[in-house]
Design an enzyme around this catalytic site. Structure first.
Site, PDB file in Angstrom:
ATOM      1  N   ARG A  25       0.826  -1.206   0.000  1.00 23.75           N
ATOM      2  CA  ARG A  25       0.000   0.000   0.000  1.00 23.75           C
ATOM      3  C   ARG A  25       0.864   1.261   0.000  1.00 23.75           C
ATOM      4  O   ARG A  25       0.642   2.203  -0.757  1.00 23.75           O
ATOM      5  CB  ARG A  25      -0.936  -0.003   1.206  1.00 23.75           C
ATOM      6  CG  ARG A  25      -2.134  -0.919   1.045  1.00 23.75           C
ATOM      7  CD  ARG A  25      -2.712  -1.354   2.377  1.00 23.75           C
ATOM      8  NE  ARG A  25      -3.917  -2.160   2.171  1.00 23.75           N
ATOM      9  CZ  ARG A  25      -3.903  -3.422   1.775  1.00 23.75           C
ATOM     10  NH1 ARG A  25      -2.721  -4.040   1.525  1.00 23.75           N
ATOM     11  NH2 ARG A  25      -5.022  -4.095   1.601  1.00 23.75           N
ATOM     12  N   ASP A 305      -5.323 -15.599   6.184  1.00 25.77           N
ATOM     13  CA  ASP A 305      -3.934 -16.066   6.133  1.00 25.77           C
ATOM     14  C   ASP A 305      -3.524 -16.797   7.409  1.00 25.77           C
ATOM     15  O   ASP A 305      -2.428 -17.358   7.464  1.00 25.77           O
ATOM     16  CB  ASP A 305      -2.981 -14.903   5.865  1.00 25.77           C
ATOM     17  CG  ASP A 305      -3.222 -14.299   4.487  1.00 25.77           C
ATOM     18  OD1 ASP A 305      -2.681 -13.215   4.211  1.00 25.77           O
ATOM     19  OD2 ASP A 305      -3.965 -14.909   3.680  1.00 25.77           O
TER      20      ASP A 305
HETATM   21  O1  LIG Z   1      -5.124  -6.671   0.848  1.00 32.81           O
HETATM   22  C1  LIG Z   1      -4.174  -7.403   1.239  1.00 32.81           C
HETATM   23  O2  LIG Z   1      -3.037  -6.993   1.493  1.00 32.81           O
HETATM   24  C2  LIG Z   1      -4.472  -8.852   1.457  1.00 32.81           C
HETATM   25  C3  LIG Z   1      -5.778  -9.262   1.608  1.00 32.81           C
HETATM   26  C4  LIG Z   1      -6.171 -10.659   1.863  1.00 32.81           C
HETATM   27  O3  LIG Z   1      -6.717 -11.187   0.688  1.00 32.81           O
HETATM   28  P1  LIG Z   1      -8.327 -11.192   0.407  1.00 32.81           P
HETATM   29  O4  LIG Z   1      -8.837  -9.819   0.676  1.00 32.81           O
HETATM   30  O5  LIG Z   1      -8.388 -11.576  -1.044  1.00 32.81           O
HETATM   31  O6  LIG Z   1      -8.926 -12.211   1.348  1.00 32.81           O
HETATM   32  C5  LIG Z   1      -4.984 -11.538   2.292  1.00 32.81           C
HETATM   33  O7  LIG Z   1      -5.320 -12.931   2.147  1.00 32.81           O
HETATM   34  C6  LIG Z   1      -3.753 -11.248   1.469  1.00 32.81           C
HETATM   35  O8  LIG Z   1      -2.665 -12.017   1.953  1.00 32.81           O
HETATM   36  C7  LIG Z   1      -3.336  -9.790   1.529  1.00 32.81           C
HETATM   37  C1  LIG Z   2      -2.662 -14.484  -0.509  1.00 38.19           C
HETATM   38  C2  LIG Z   2      -1.591 -13.782  -0.144  1.00 38.19           C
HETATM   39  O1  LIG Z   2      -1.141 -12.626  -0.786  1.00 38.19           O
HETATM   40  P1  LIG Z   2      -1.672 -12.120  -2.226  1.00 38.19           P
HETATM   41  O2  LIG Z   2      -3.195 -12.155  -2.211  1.00 38.19           O
HETATM   42  O3  LIG Z   2      -1.126 -10.721  -2.313  1.00 38.19           O
HETATM   43  O4  LIG Z   2      -1.100 -13.036  -3.276  1.00 38.19           O
HETATM   44  C3  LIG Z   2      -0.763 -14.158   1.036  1.00 38.19           C
HETATM   45  O5  LIG Z   2       0.233 -13.427   1.308  1.00 38.19           O
HETATM   46  O6  LIG Z   2      -1.080 -15.174   1.688  1.00 38.19           O
END
Ligand SMILES: O=C(O)C1=C[C@@H](OP(=O)(O)O)[C@@H](O)[C@H](O)C1
Ligand SMILES: C=C(OP(=O)(O)O)C(=O)O
Length: 422
Positions: A25, A305
């Site tokens: 971000r 996660d």
């Molecule tokens: O916005 C982010 O940084 C993330 C959002 C999550 O995904 P989802 O929003 O698709 O569940 C998470 O699983 C990913 O590791 C990172």
């Molecule tokens: C799903 C993950 O990240 P991204 O969605 O950015 O691939 C993660 O870090 O477990």
């Protein structure tokens, strides 16, 4: 590639890596603000490098100094950008797609084989509804986006990924009319939206929350130069905490905890519900683990996660560990519900796979096995930690950790683990 993992105990001190989500971000927003915006304590990993490279392709001039990045000049929306490869990073391709909507020339966005299986269509439909022309490969990458999005009313489903909404929020202030956003269905991974809004605020842009996780309004604004320090990564910390719970004696985890919202902080509450005593002070985390964990029922809708680090704790839990409400864990680098179920069964854990989660119970008899992580970094790390508890295991795809925790194997071996590349 594979690693042999032997029964091993860890002790001593380990520093938790910086937060991957906040690094993404902050790099994107610093690249939209430019003018020497600075991001300190960045996580430098394959996923965040994909974000840096995407921003450079968008025209930002970025310098990297040790663990900081400085954006000398911002993204240039008149630049011709034929293609951006976001490798294995879902966060990168989603946020980059929103930014691509601000360009008038067509941009192709793609990724590796894993990323080419991950859904994009809800975001493309939303971008099309406010002025973009989008194409996909059966709703997945490679995708093509031709702007320019002008803003207005947008409705998007929230039950696949919060990243679609983060992408719209980040681009919204740079549209001519701003965006009035409505989220259909129940939003998953809600805390990541809070992370996006908090980081936007740090770069001078405000998001009006009309109904939390349902309705937002973002008026036309300009991102302002800022300096942002990335906090600890609670998603990586959860893996380290599970390693200490299963295999650690006197292990201390250190890191800049900060005060920005992170959904995966809930892992501390989960450990306490399992019977673990957690103490956090002065950016040091110590835990006391009971003989056996209590088990329990855990809703991971907001923290998908955490599935890998939580599931492996069934190895030392007297009652079942039930994980619910996390169907979107099937949409990550891999289908984490299916692979966790299949692979932990090999160790002697009784697993019931459900559409939205798992029920895991130790059978009392545990066996070494070859565990296939299918190149998913969180599964590789969780399976190594399980292997340190059970012994005589092999875990595939150690190179997967490059995306989020490049020195995981070296660091774990430094504090006593026996994880040997074969
Ligand atoms: O916005 C982010 O940084 C993330 C959002 C999550 O995904 P989802 O929003 O698709 O569940 C998470 O699983 C990913 O590791 C990172
Ligand atoms: C799903 C993950 O990240 P991204 O969605 O950015 O691939 C993660 O870090 O477990």
């Amino acid at each position: 590639m594979k690693c042999k993992v032997e029964k091993s105990k860890i002790s001593g001190e380990i520093v938790c890596p910086p937060n991957k989500s906040y690094t993404h971000r902050a790099i994107f927003l610093a690249s939209l603000a430019g003018n020497n915006s600075k991001v300190e304590n960045v996580l430098l990993s394959a996923d965040t490098i994909a974000t840096i490279e995407a921003c450079k392709k968008f025209g930002a001039e970025i310098e990297t100094e040790n663990s900081s990045i400085i954006v000398k000049n911002p993204i240039k929306f008149d630049k011709i950008v034929p293609e951006i490869n976001t490798e294995n990073s879902g966060t990168t391709i989603r946020i980059a797609s929103g930014i691509a909507g601000l360009f008038t020339e067509e941009i192709t966005l793609t990724g590796d084989k894993s990323l080419q299986k991950r859904p994009m269509q809800p975001l493309l439909d939303a971008l099309s509804s406010i002025g973009a022309q989008c194409q996909s490969t059966d709703g997945k990458p490679p995708i093509k986006i031709k702007g320019k999005i002008t803003g207005g009313d947008v409705t998007i489903p929230g039950n696949f990924s919060s990243q679609f909404i983060s992408a719209l929020l980040i681009s919204a202030p740079l549209t001519e009319n701003g965006i009035n956003l409505s989220i259909k269905d129940n939003l998953v991974s809600k805390p990541y939206l809070d992370a996006t809004i908090a980081t936007m605020r740090k770069f001078g842009v405000s998001v009006q929350t009309l109904i939390p996780y349902k309705r937002y309004n973002i008026s036309p604004q300009v991102y302002k130069t800022a300096s942002f320090t990335v906090p600890i990564d609670f998603s990586s910390l959860a893996l380290l905490l599970s390693a200490v719970v299963l295999n650690g004696d006197e292990t201390i985890i250190k890191g800049n905890i900060g005060n920005l919202p992170q959904g995966d902080e809930v892992f501390i509450d989960i450990l306490e519900q399992l019977g673990v005593t957690v103490s956090i002070d002065e950016n040091e985390i110590k835990i006391k683990t009971p003989e056996k964990l209590k088990g329990g029922r855990f809703d991971l809708s907001n923290s998908p996660d955490l599935l890998p680090p939580l599931a492996i704790l069934a190895l030392n839990s007297e009652k079942p560990i039930e994980i619910v409400n996390v169907k979107h864990a099937r949409l990550k680098e891999t289908d984490r519900i299916a692979i966790t179920s299949r692979e932990l069964t090999k160790l002697g854990i009784k697993v019931q796979e459900k559409e939205d989660g798992l029920v895991l119970e130790s059978s009392g008899e545990l066996y070494g096995a070859e565990l296939n992580s299918e190149n998913d970094h969180r599964l590789f790390m969780a399976f190594c930690i399980a292997g340190m508890y059970v012994g005589n295991c092999v875990v595939t795809d150690p190179e997967s950790v490059q995306v989020s925790y490049p020195n995981f194997v070296e660091e774990m071996n430094r504090i006593g683990a026996i994880i040997q590349p074969e």
